[in-house]
Design a protein around this motif. Structure first.
Motif, PDB file in Angstrom:
ATOM      1  N   GLY A  68       0.740  -1.287   0.112  1.00  0.00           N
ATOM      2  CA  GLY A  68      -0.032  -0.213   0.113  1.00  0.00           C
ATOM      3  C   GLY A  68       0.713   1.256  -0.065  1.00  0.00           C
ATOM      4  N   LEU A  69       2.016   1.118   0.568  1.00  0.00           N
ATOM      5  CA  LEU A  69       2.790   2.344   0.704  1.00  0.00           C
ATOM      6  C   LEU A  69       3.825   2.613  -0.251  1.00  0.00           C
ATOM      7  CD1 LEU A  69       4.013   2.117   4.301  1.00  0.00           C
ATOM      8  CD2 LEU A  69       2.066   3.702   3.447  1.00  0.00           C
ATOM      9  N   VAL A  70       4.205   1.493  -1.137  1.00  0.00           N
ATOM     10  CA  VAL A  70       5.181   1.452  -2.134  1.00  0.00           C
ATOM     11  C   VAL A  70       4.428   1.715  -3.208  1.00  0.00           C
ATOM     12  CG1 VAL A  70       6.810   0.290  -3.507  1.00  0.00           C
ATOM     13  CG2 VAL A  70       6.764   0.470  -1.008  1.00  0.00           C
ATOM     14  N   TYR A  71       3.559   0.784  -3.977  1.00  0.00           N
ATOM     15  CA  TYR A  71       2.670   1.154  -5.161  1.00  0.00           C
ATOM     16  C   TYR A  71       1.874   1.911  -5.062  1.00  0.00           C
ATOM     17  CZ  TYR A  71       5.217  -3.496  -5.942  1.00  0.00           C
ATOM     18  OH  TYR A  71       6.313  -4.445  -5.936  1.00  0.00           O
ATOM     19  N   SER A  72       1.395   2.539  -6.274  1.00  0.00           N
ATOM     20  CA  SER A  72       0.367   3.387  -6.602  1.00  0.00           C
ATOM     21  C   SER A  72      -0.898   2.646  -6.567  1.00  0.00           C
ATOM     22  CB  SER A  72       0.614   3.970  -7.801  1.00  0.00           C
ATOM     23  OG  SER A  72       0.404   2.983  -9.175  1.00  0.00           O
ATOM     24  N   ALA A  73      -2.199   3.422  -6.662  1.00  0.00           N
ATOM     25  CA  ALA A  73      -3.165   2.799  -6.576  1.00  0.00           C
ATOM     26  C   ALA A  73      -3.670   1.481  -7.557  1.00  0.00           C
ATOM     27  CB  ALA A  73      -4.512   3.741  -6.695  1.00  0.00           C
ATOM     28  N   GLY A  74      -3.150   1.740  -8.800  1.00  0.00           N
ATOM     29  CA  GLY A  74      -3.266   0.651  -9.629  1.00  0.00           C
ATOM     30  C   GLY A  74      -2.421  -0.669  -9.672  1.00  0.00           C
ATOM     31  N   GLU A  75      -1.303  -0.550  -8.971  1.00  0.00           N
ATOM     32  CA  GLU A  75      -0.444  -1.334  -8.898  1.00  0.00           C
ATOM     33  C   GLU A  75      -0.296  -2.182  -7.477  1.00  0.00           C
ATOM     34  OE1 GLU A  75       3.191   0.848  -9.460  1.00  0.00           O
ATOM     35  OE2 GLU A  75       3.041   0.811 -11.613  1.00  0.00           O
ATOM     36  N   THR A  76      -1.364  -1.870  -6.606  1.00  0.00           N
ATOM     37  CA  THR A  76      -1.334  -2.231  -5.394  1.00  0.00           C
ATOM     38  C   THR A  76      -1.626  -3.607  -5.403  1.00  0.00           C
ATOM     39  OG1 THR A  76      -1.976  -0.295  -4.538  1.00  0.00           O
ATOM     40  CG2 THR A  76      -2.342  -1.991  -3.077  1.00  0.00           C
ATOM     41  N   PHE A  77      -2.435  -4.181  -6.155  1.00  0.00           N
ATOM     42  CA  PHE A  77      -2.915  -5.760  -6.181  1.00  0.00           C
ATOM     43  C   PHE A  77      -1.742  -6.520  -6.947  1.00  0.00           C
ATOM     44  CE2 PHE A  77      -6.690  -3.234  -6.343  1.00  0.00           C
ATOM     45  CZ  PHE A  77      -7.450  -3.692  -5.110  1.00  0.00           C
ATOM     46  N   PHE A  78      -0.913  -5.897  -7.717  1.00  0.00           N
ATOM     47  CA  PHE A  78       0.449  -6.704  -8.182  1.00  0.00           C
ATOM     48  C   PHE A  78       1.207  -6.885  -6.955  1.00  0.00           C
ATOM     49  CE2 PHE A  78       4.863  -6.074  -9.440  1.00  0.00           C
ATOM     50  CZ  PHE A  78       4.831  -7.321  -9.999  1.00  0.00           C
ATOM     51  N   GLY A  79       1.457  -5.770  -6.025  1.00  0.00           N
ATOM     52  CA  GLY A  79       2.325  -5.815  -4.927  1.00  0.00           C
ATOM     53  C   GLY A  79       1.595  -7.202  -3.935  1.00  0.00           C
ATOM     54  N   LEU A  80       0.392  -7.031  -3.798  1.00  0.00           N
ATOM     55  CA  LEU A  80      -0.455  -8.002  -2.856  1.00  0.00           C
ATOM     56  C   LEU A  80       0.086  -9.637  -3.625  1.00  0.00           C
ATOM     57  CD1 LEU A  80      -3.586  -6.481  -2.008  1.00  0.00           C
ATOM     58  CD2 LEU A  80      -1.547  -6.713  -0.626  1.00  0.00           C
ATOM     59  N   ALA A  81      -0.108  -9.648  -4.676  1.00  0.00           N
ATOM     60  CA  ALA A  81       0.381 -11.006  -5.345  1.00  0.00           C
ATOM     61  C   ALA A  81       1.792 -11.422  -5.288  1.00  0.00           C
ATOM     62  CB  ALA A  81      -0.073 -10.615  -6.938  1.00  0.00           C
ATOM     63  N   VAL A  82       2.823 -10.314  -5.389  1.00  0.00           N
ATOM     64  CA  VAL A  82       4.058 -10.581  -5.129  1.00  0.00           C
ATOM     65  C   VAL A  82       4.322 -11.097  -3.626  1.00  0.00           C
ATOM     66  CG1 VAL A  82       6.335  -9.509  -4.932  1.00  0.00           C
ATOM     67  CG2 VAL A  82       4.996  -9.190  -7.030  1.00  0.00           C
ATOM     68  N   THR A  83       3.620 -10.451  -2.677  1.00  0.00           N
ATOM     69  CA  THR A  83       3.750 -10.795  -1.292  1.00  0.00           C
ATOM     70  C   THR A  83       3.260 -12.383  -1.235  1.00  0.00           C
ATOM     71  OG1 THR A  83       3.260  -8.504  -0.832  1.00  0.00           O
ATOM     72  CG2 THR A  83       3.007 -10.000   0.872  1.00  0.00           C
ATOM     73  N   ALA A 136      -6.586  -7.156   2.998  1.00  0.00           N
ATOM     74  CA  ALA A 136      -5.796  -6.067   2.703  1.00  0.00           C
ATOM     75  C   ALA A 136      -6.309  -5.611   1.316  1.00  0.00           C
ATOM     76  CB  ALA A 136      -4.354  -6.252   2.788  1.00  0.00           C
ATOM     77  N   SER A 137      -6.612  -6.601   0.545  1.00  0.00           N
ATOM     78  CA  SER A 137      -7.174  -6.261  -0.766  1.00  0.00           C
ATOM     79  C   SER A 137      -8.282  -5.678  -0.811  1.00  0.00           C
ATOM     80  CB  SER A 137      -7.142  -7.671  -1.634  1.00  0.00           C
ATOM     81  OG  SER A 137      -7.840  -7.339  -2.896  1.00  0.00           O
ATOM     82  N   GLY A 138      -9.139  -6.144   0.032  1.00  0.00           N
ATOM     83  CA  GLY A 138     -10.576  -5.521   0.246  1.00  0.00           C
ATOM     84  C   GLY A 138     -10.505  -4.120   0.755  1.00  0.00           C
ATOM     85  N   VAL A 139      -9.701  -3.843   1.761  1.00  0.00           N
ATOM     86  CA  VAL A 139      -9.427  -2.504   2.094  1.00  0.00           C
ATOM     87  C   VAL A 139      -8.589  -1.564   1.146  1.00  0.00           C
ATOM     88  CG1 VAL A 139      -7.811  -1.095   3.754  1.00  0.00           C
ATOM     89  CG2 VAL A 139      -9.062  -3.196   4.587  1.00  0.00           C
ATOM     90  N   TYR A 140      -7.936  -1.779   0.331  1.00  0.00           N
ATOM     91  CA  TYR A 140      -7.404  -1.172  -0.622  1.00  0.00           C
ATOM     92  C   TYR A 140      -8.326  -1.025  -1.750  1.00  0.00           C
ATOM     93  CZ  TYR A 140      -2.856  -1.498   1.453  1.00  0.00           C
ATOM     94  OH  TYR A 140      -1.653  -1.505   2.346  1.00  0.00           O
ATOM     95  N   GLY A 141      -9.176  -1.896  -2.126  1.00  0.00           N
ATOM     96  CA  GLY A 141     -10.353  -1.798  -3.117  1.00  0.00           C
ATOM     97  C   GLY A 141     -11.299  -0.700  -2.709  1.00  0.00           C
ATOM     98  N   LEU A 142     -11.767  -0.646  -1.386  1.00  0.00           N
ATOM     99  CA  LEU A 142     -12.423   0.225  -0.805  1.00  0.00           C
ATOM    100  C   LEU A 142     -12.011   1.633  -0.729  1.00  0.00           C
ATOM    101  CD1 LEU A 142     -14.149  -1.511   2.259  1.00  0.00           C
ATOM    102  CD2 LEU A 142     -15.145  -1.032   0.063  1.00  0.00           C
ATOM    103  N   ILE A 143     -10.816   1.793  -0.635  1.00  0.00           N
ATOM    104  CA  ILE A 143      -9.900   3.027  -0.587  1.00  0.00           C
ATOM    105  C   ILE A 143     -10.025   3.635  -1.965  1.00  0.00           C
ATOM    106  CG2 ILE A 143      -7.730   3.904  -0.196  1.00  0.00           C
ATOM    107  CD1 ILE A 143      -7.382   2.276   2.161  1.00  0.00           C
ATOM    108  N   SER A 144      -9.634   2.575  -2.982  1.00  0.00           N
ATOM    109  CA  SER A 144      -9.497   3.182  -4.323  1.00  0.00           C
ATOM    110  C   SER A 144     -10.827   3.743  -4.701  1.00  0.00           C
ATOM    111  CB  SER A 144      -8.810   1.988  -5.163  1.00  0.00           C
ATOM    112  OG  SER A 144      -9.850   1.120  -5.479  1.00  0.00           O
ATOM    113  N   LEU A 145     -12.008   3.009  -4.418  1.00  0.00           N
ATOM    114  CA  LEU A 145     -13.405   3.308  -4.761  1.00  0.00           C
ATOM    115  C   LEU A 145     -13.875   4.627  -4.118  1.00  0.00           C
ATOM    116  CD1 LEU A 145     -15.444  -0.018  -4.520  1.00  0.00           C
ATOM    117  CD2 LEU A 145     -15.063   1.364  -6.369  1.00  0.00           C
ATOM    118  N   ALA A 146     -13.251   4.925  -2.731  1.00  0.00           N
ATOM    119  CA  ALA A 146     -13.637   5.990  -2.211  1.00  0.00           C
ATOM    120  C   ALA A 146     -12.836   7.186  -2.885  1.00  0.00           C
ATOM    121  CB  ALA A 146     -13.367   5.971  -0.630  1.00  0.00           C
ATOM    122  N   ALA A 147     -11.553   6.790  -3.470  1.00  0.00           N
ATOM    123  CA  ALA A 147     -10.839   8.150  -4.006  1.00  0.00           C
ATOM    124  C   ALA A 147     -11.323   8.428  -5.359  1.00  0.00           C
ATOM    125  CB  ALA A 147      -9.423   7.724  -3.874  1.00  0.00           C
ATOM    126  N   GLY A 148     -12.154   7.393  -5.617  1.00  0.00           N
ATOM    127  CA  GLY A 148     -12.829   7.808  -7.155  1.00  0.00           C
ATOM    128  C   GLY A 148     -11.881   7.161  -8.346  1.00  0.00           C
TER     129      GLY A 148
END
Length: 96
Positions: A30-45, A84-96
């Protein structure tokens, strides 16, 4: 020749260490990757956590309960990263 059972403390240390790695990886994604790349970071994790789980369980040098410890480690990491994926998804929805 009988095998000594793994102590409960060592069993849980080898499992929870992988869960801690998943939490650290989820926060770092969540800190390193941008909003579109966060799920890539989770997959790598998840990939790193799977390799770490194999390593941690092989380092115990115990055959008895290997599958249980391995599945508990990976399943816990999957659940942590799904939350974490759900949280980041909700954050990206809220951000627009």
């Amino acid at each position: 020749m009988s095998e000594q059972a793994l102590s409960p403390r060592l069993r849980w240390v080898s499992v929870v260490s992988v869960w801690a790695l998943a939490v650290i990886g989820a926060i770092a994604s969540g800190l390193v990757y941008s909003a579109g790349e966060t799920f890539f970071g989770l997959a790598v994790t998840l990939g790193v956590c799977t390799l770490a789980a194999f390593s941690a369980q092989l380092l115990t040098r115990q055959k008895v309960g290997f599958v249980d410890r391995m599945s508990t480690s990976v399943l816990g990491a999957v659940v942590i990263l799904a939350v974490a994926s759900g949280v980041y998804g909700l954050i990206s929805l809220a951000a627009g």
